[in-house]
Scaffold this motif. Structure first.
Motif, PDB file in Angstrom:
ATOM      1  N   ALA A   1     -90.396 -27.206  22.593  1.00 36.60           N
ATOM      2  CA  ALA A   1     -90.532 -25.787  22.916  1.00 36.60           C
ATOM      3  C   ALA A   1     -91.267 -25.602  24.239  1.00 36.60           C
ATOM      4  N   LEU A   2     -90.797 -24.675  25.062  1.00 35.70           N
ATOM      5  CA  LEU A   2     -91.475 -24.395  26.322  1.00 35.70           C
ATOM      6  C   LEU A   2     -92.852 -23.798  26.090  1.00 35.70           C
ATOM      7  N   ASP A   3     -92.999 -23.025  25.011  1.00 35.97           N
ATOM      8  CA  ASP A   3     -94.297 -22.396  24.762  1.00 35.97           C
ATOM      9  C   ASP A   3     -95.250 -23.302  23.994  1.00 35.97           C
ATOM     10  N   GLY A   4     -94.776 -24.494  23.613  1.00 40.72           N
ATOM     11  CA  GLY A   4     -95.621 -25.446  22.921  1.00 40.72           C
ATOM     12  C   GLY A   4     -95.936 -25.068  21.486  1.00 40.72           C
ATOM     13  N   GLN A   5     -95.290 -24.035  20.966  1.00 41.89           N
ATOM     14  CA  GLN A   5     -95.611 -23.545  19.624  1.00 41.89           C
ATOM     15  C   GLN A   5     -94.417 -23.603  18.680  1.00 41.89           C
ATOM     16  N   SER A   6     -93.269 -23.149  19.134  1.00 44.36           N
ATOM     17  CA  SER A   6     -92.089 -23.134  18.272  1.00 44.36           C
ATOM     18  C   SER A   6     -91.700 -24.551  17.875  1.00 44.36           C
ATOM     19  N   GLN A   7     -91.293 -24.723  16.638  1.00 47.38           N
ATOM     20  CA  GLN A   7     -90.835 -26.017  16.150  1.00 47.38           C
ATOM     21  C   GLN A   7     -89.317 -26.060  16.150  1.00 47.38           C
ATOM     22  N   TRP A   8     -88.774 -27.151  16.692  1.00 49.08           N
ATOM     23  CA  TRP A   8     -87.323 -27.268  16.752  1.00 49.08           C
ATOM     24  C   TRP A   8     -86.726 -27.414  15.358  1.00 49.08           C
ATOM     25  N   GLN A   9     -85.666 -26.631  15.114  1.00 50.58           N
ATOM     26  CA  GLN A   9     -84.864 -26.774  13.910  1.00 50.58           C
ATOM     27  C   GLN A   9     -83.404 -26.737  14.327  1.00 50.58           C
ATOM     28  N   ALA A  10     -82.566 -27.443  13.595  1.00 51.19           N
ATOM     29  CA  ALA A  10     -81.143 -27.464  13.923  1.00 51.19           C
ATOM     30  C   ALA A  10     -80.593 -26.043  13.949  1.00 51.19           C
ATOM     31  N   GLN A  11     -79.984 -25.667  15.070  1.00 53.14           N
ATOM     32  CA  GLN A  11     -79.497 -24.299  15.239  1.00 53.14           C
ATOM     33  C   GLN A  11     -78.530 -24.259  16.409  1.00 53.14           C
ATOM     34  N   ALA A  12     -77.702 -23.238  16.438  1.00 49.55           N
ATOM     35  CA  ALA A  12     -76.797 -23.032  17.566  1.00 49.55           C
ATOM     36  C   ALA A  12     -77.589 -22.475  18.745  1.00 49.55           C
ATOM     37  N   VAL A  13     -77.279 -22.927  19.955  1.00 46.89           N
ATOM     38  CA  VAL A  13     -78.085 -22.573  21.123  1.00 46.89           C
ATOM     39  C   VAL A  13     -77.211 -22.092  22.272  1.00 46.89           C
ATOM     40  N   THR A  14     -77.880 -21.399  23.181  1.00 54.91           N
ATOM     41  CA  THR A  14     -77.301 -21.101  24.490  1.00 54.91           C
ATOM     42  C   THR A  14     -77.830 -22.137  25.471  1.00 54.91           C
ATOM     43  N   LEU A  15     -76.939 -22.837  26.117  1.00 53.93           N
ATOM     44  CA  LEU A  15     -77.355 -23.830  27.108  1.00 53.93           C
ATOM     45  C   LEU A  15     -77.611 -23.152  28.442  1.00 53.93           C
ATOM     46  N   VAL A  16     -78.735 -23.489  29.062  1.00 55.88           N
ATOM     47  CA  VAL A  16     -79.082 -23.004  30.395  1.00 55.88           C
ATOM     48  C   VAL A  16     -79.328 -24.220  31.275  1.00 55.88           C
ATOM     49  N   ALA A  17     -78.694 -24.250  32.454  1.00 53.34           N
ATOM     50  CA  ALA A  17     -78.879 -25.403  33.340  1.00 53.34           C
ATOM     51  C   ALA A  17     -78.620 -25.000  34.783  1.00 53.34           C
ATOM     52  N   ALA A  18     -79.423 -25.571  35.673  1.00 56.54           N
ATOM     53  CA  ALA A  18     -79.220 -25.432  37.116  1.00 56.54           C
ATOM     54  C   ALA A  18     -79.312 -26.836  37.709  1.00 56.54           C
ATOM     55  N   ILE A  19     -78.331 -27.661  37.376  1.00 58.27           N
ATOM     56  CA  ILE A  19     -78.315 -29.069  37.781  1.00 58.27           C
ATOM     57  C   ILE A  19     -76.980 -29.395  38.425  1.00 58.27           C
ATOM     58  N   GLY A  20     -76.902 -30.583  39.026  1.00 59.54           N
ATOM     59  CA  GLY A  20     -75.705 -30.947  39.769  1.00 59.54           C
ATOM     60  C   GLY A  20     -74.481 -31.148  38.908  1.00 59.54           C
ATOM     61  N   ASN A  21     -74.669 -31.615  37.678  1.00 60.26           N
ATOM     62  CA  ASN A  21     -73.532 -31.877  36.795  1.00 60.26           C
ATOM     63  C   ASN A  21     -73.830 -31.324  35.406  1.00 60.26           C
ATOM     64  N   PRO A  22     -73.643 -30.017  35.191  1.00 56.92           N
ATOM     65  CA  PRO A  22     -73.973 -29.430  33.889  1.00 56.92           C
ATOM     66  C   PRO A  22     -73.105 -29.960  32.752  1.00 56.92           C
ATOM     67  N   GLN A  23     -71.921 -30.458  33.058  1.00 53.18           N
ATOM     68  CA  GLN A  23     -71.065 -30.986  31.991  1.00 53.18           C
ATOM     69  C   GLN A  23     -71.726 -32.168  31.296  1.00 53.18           C
ATOM     70  N   ARG A  24     -72.491 -32.956  32.046  1.00 53.18           N
ATOM     71  CA  ARG A  24     -73.216 -34.058  31.417  1.00 53.18           C
ATOM     72  C   ARG A  24     -74.204 -33.524  30.380  1.00 53.18           C
ATOM     73  N   PHE A  25     -74.849 -32.414  30.694  1.00 49.06           N
ATOM     74  CA  PHE A  25     -75.785 -31.802  29.755  1.00 49.06           C
ATOM     75  C   PHE A  25     -75.042 -31.348  28.499  1.00 49.06           C
ATOM     76  N   VAL A  26     -73.886 -30.727  28.680  1.00 48.26           N
ATOM     77  CA  VAL A  26     -73.063 -30.295  27.544  1.00 48.26           C
ATOM     78  C   VAL A  26     -72.716 -31.489  26.659  1.00 48.26           C
ATOM     79  N   ASP A  27     -72.257 -32.565  27.289  1.00 51.00           N
ATOM     80  CA  ASP A  27     -71.849 -33.743  26.526  1.00 51.00           C
ATOM     81  C   ASP A  27     -73.029 -34.360  25.770  1.00 51.00           C
ATOM     82  N   THR A  28     -74.195 -34.375  26.416  1.00 46.62           N
ATOM     83  CA  THR A  28     -75.377 -34.943  25.776  1.00 46.62           C
ATOM     84  C   THR A  28     -75.781 -34.132  24.558  1.00 46.62           C
ATOM     85  N   VAL A  29     -75.775 -32.812  24.703  1.00 47.72           N
ATOM     86  CA  VAL A  29     -76.154 -31.933  23.593  1.00 47.72           C
ATOM     87  C   VAL A  29     -75.178 -32.106  22.428  1.00 47.72           C
ATOM     88  N   LYS A  30     -73.906 -32.161  22.729  1.00 49.64           N
ATOM     89  CA  LYS A  30     -72.911 -32.344  21.667  1.00 49.64           C
ATOM     90  C   LYS A  30     -73.064 -33.700  20.977  1.00 49.64           C
TER      91      LYS A  30
END
Length: 327
Positions: free
Chosen positions: A223-252
């Motif tokens: 968590a960015l705020d250091g408080q929320s605990q991760w639980q399996a859930q559907a997410v919105t991906l946000v990225a400002a990187i050179g190859n965002p498809q790699r991020f998509v593939d990693t998350v999947k």
């Protein structure tokens, strides 16, 4: 990936319209490197070894996680590494030591991430020579890592390590603007090692440069705020990187469901308004997270990744380090 980059990597014929400009770019790049080799342009050595981590293409190739791995490896081998970087997007005219008090707009997103995770000193300045000298004068570092420093020939180097995206390769292998390359493919014959990130890439015939594999392994979202605990859930991906498809593939690959995506240009300077309409929960890259902590909401997470290098590469690098110790 924008439409221009899609043309580079999907062999779209429109990129050939810019082939004459690519020839000019190739001429300038070749003459520039030749000029440094012949001493027409001044280059400077520092008193400690310099390791270049770079690429010959634009866009993400995994340099940041590799640099973090390299810092850990060098430390385990008894060295005290430090990092110099340009500080992309920051207005810097003199060397600046990156601290936790800086924001990404002050020193660049990648240097801020490197400083926070590596526990090594990081100095940013467009003049890599000045940055390296300042690093060595103000710290006890005994080896310098130049992040994204392959084309910065003013700083002499002892080792050149080049990363290639194993999924995208080098696209149409044309130089800018007709293709994604900063230097010709033949440059790979002159570097010390090529590290292929998450995939296979065959170097050109006659290239004897050692080639090694790297995998990026995701770990539990944080968590960015250091408080929320991760639980399996559907997410919105946000990225400002050179190859965002790699991020998509990693998350999947780790079973996280993606309900929508919001991709921005590489190194985009996020602010609260630019993400105001994004529907959470949000999952972003760690590089993007360092720009968003100040206005992060609950249930905004980032996905850390760790580089994993082959034993073969580790043995090869240990051999290079022994050579320096024996001098």
């Amino acid at each position: 990936m924008n439409w221009w980059e899609r043309g580079w990597y999907r062999q779209h014929p429109f990129t050939l319209l810019f082939w004459p400009l690519s020839l000019l770019y190739r001429l300038v790049a070749t003459l520039r490197r030749f000029g440094y080799q012949r001493g027409w342009f001044a280059s400077f050595a520092v008193e400690k070894p310099v390791v270049i981590v770079g690429n010959i293409s634009v866009g993400g190739t995994g340099k940041t996680p590799f640099t973090l791995w390299l810092c850990q490896f060098l430390t385990a081998q008894g060295f005290t590494p430090g990092i110099v970087s340009r500080g992309y997007g920051a207005r810097i005219t003199a060397p600046v030591r990156v601290t936790a008090l800086h924001q990404a707009c002050d020193v660049g997103d990648e240097p801020l991430l490197l400083a926070s995770k590596s526990q090594c000193p990081v100095v940013v300045c467009p003049d890599r020579v000045a940055a390296a000298q300042y690093l060595l004068e103000t710290t006890d570092c005994d080896i310098v890592i130049s992040d994204d420093g392959l084309q910065h020939y003013r700083l002499k180097r002892d080792l050149e390590l080049v990363l290639i995206d194993g999924q995208r390769g080098l696209g149409n292998q044309q130089l800018l603007p007709a293709g994604p390359l900063r230097e010709p493919v033949s440059r790979l014959k002159k570097v010390d090692a090529v590290i292929v990130n998450s995939g296979e890439y065959a170097l050109a015939k006659g290239t004897t440069t050692p080639q090694h594999q790297m995998q990026l392994k995701p770990v539990t979202p944080q968590a960015l705020d250091g408080q929320s605990q991760w639980q399996a859930q559907a997410v919105t991906l946000v990225a400002a990187i050179g190859n965002p498809q790699r991020f998509v593939d990693t998350v999947k690959s780790i079973g996280i469901e993606i309900k929508s995506t919001a991709f921005f240009r590489d190194h985009f300077a996020f602010d609260e308004q630019s993400l105001a309409d994004i529907e959470g929960p949000v999952l972003m890259t760690e590089k993007d997270a360092v720009k968003c902590r100040a206005f992060a909401k609950a249930h905004w997470y980032y996905l850390p990744v760790e580089a994993d290098l082959s034993d073969e590469f580790k043995f090869w690098l240990q051999h290079q380090l022994r050579r320096w110790r024996e001098k």
